[in-house]
Design a protein around this motif. Structure first.
Motif, short mmCIF file in Angstrom:
data_model
loop_
_atom_site.label_atom_id
_atom_site.label_comp_id
_atom_site.label_asym_id
_atom_site.label_seq_id
_atom_site.Cartn_x
_atom_site.Cartn_y
_atom_site.Cartn_z
N GLU A 22 62.87 -33.10 48.35
CA GLU A 22 63.10 -31.84 48.83
C GLU A 22 62.87 -31.72 50.29
OE1 GLU A 22 60.66 -29.76 45.93
OE2 GLU A 22 62.42 -29.61 44.60
N LEU A 26 64.93 -30.28 53.48
CA LEU A 26 64.66 -29.12 54.23
C LEU A 26 64.70 -29.44 55.66
CD1 LEU A 26 61.63 -27.51 52.22
CD2 LEU A 26 64.10 -26.71 52.42
N ASP A 27 64.40 -30.81 55.96
CA ASP A 27 64.36 -31.20 57.47
C ASP A 27 65.96 -31.18 57.81
OD1 ASP A 27 61.69 -31.46 57.56
OD2 ASP A 27 61.60 -33.64 57.13
N ALA A 39 63.60 -21.06 52.55
CA ALA A 39 64.16 -22.13 51.17
C ALA A 39 63.35 -21.51 49.98
CB ALA A 39 63.94 -23.42 51.56
N PHE A 49 68.67 -20.64 49.59
CA PHE A 49 68.09 -20.33 50.92
C PHE A 49 68.46 -19.03 51.12
CE2 PHE A 49 69.36 -24.75 50.91
CZ PHE A 49 68.31 -25.35 51.52
#
Length: 169
Positions: A22, A26-27, A39, A49
């Protein structure tokens, strides 16, 4: 709608079983320019999101957001739902910071499915409500503004007519 209309919506994606961790997802989303996304990682195999974006047309704003974020997600990720569409009175009450009972006292459209209502239909009924509910609605206009577009996009998802690849959106 004007170019300054704010749309508040959520995008829910399913992830493939072999998805990256995860934190890596996210990055990648942040690097794709979606640094305005909030998120949600609650359900295994799913990621959501939340966005607040401006534009003239809700459907175009949401579709552009999908096209922006999808390449950052693992290959095989699929858009599953756009929110708000079907909502409970409890969700609407939470958005408006009022009690569910206060909503139940007002005329409402017929539920669409199992006690769920179309957010786009509820908005019109609430705008006609006098007093506190109409005032509370003013703070949630961006959420209700996205509802008709979410409904249309979810219909396209259900029918299989919403493109799965960002270059087709």
């Amino acid at each position: 709608m004007t170019d300054d209309t704010v749309f508040e919506f959520d995008l829910v994606f399913s992830l493939p079983a072999d998805a990256a961790p995860e934190a890596d997802i996210l990055d990648a989303v942040f690097e794709a320019g979606c640094d305005d996304a909030v998120a949600g990682l609650g359900a295994p195999g799913m990621i959501g999101f939340a966005f607040r974006r401006r534009g003239r047309d809700g459907e175009a704003v949401i579709a552009a957001t999908v096209a922006q974020i999808l390449p950052a997600l693992p290959t095989g990720s699929r858009l599953r739902e756009v929110k708000p569409d079907l909502v409970s009175l409890a969700e609407v009450a939470a958005r408006l910071a009022i009690s569910r009972q206060a909503l139940q006292k007002r005329p409402m459209p017929a539920p669409s499915q199992a006690g769920l209502y179309r957010a786009a239909e509820i908005a019109g009924h609430l705008r006609a409500s006098p007093g506190r509910i109409a005032q509370a609605l003013a703070g949630s206009e961006a959420w209700f503004a996205a509802a008709p577009a979410a409904q249309r996009l979810n219909a396209r998802l259900s029918l299989g007519t919403f493109p799965e690849r960002p270059d087709q959106i």
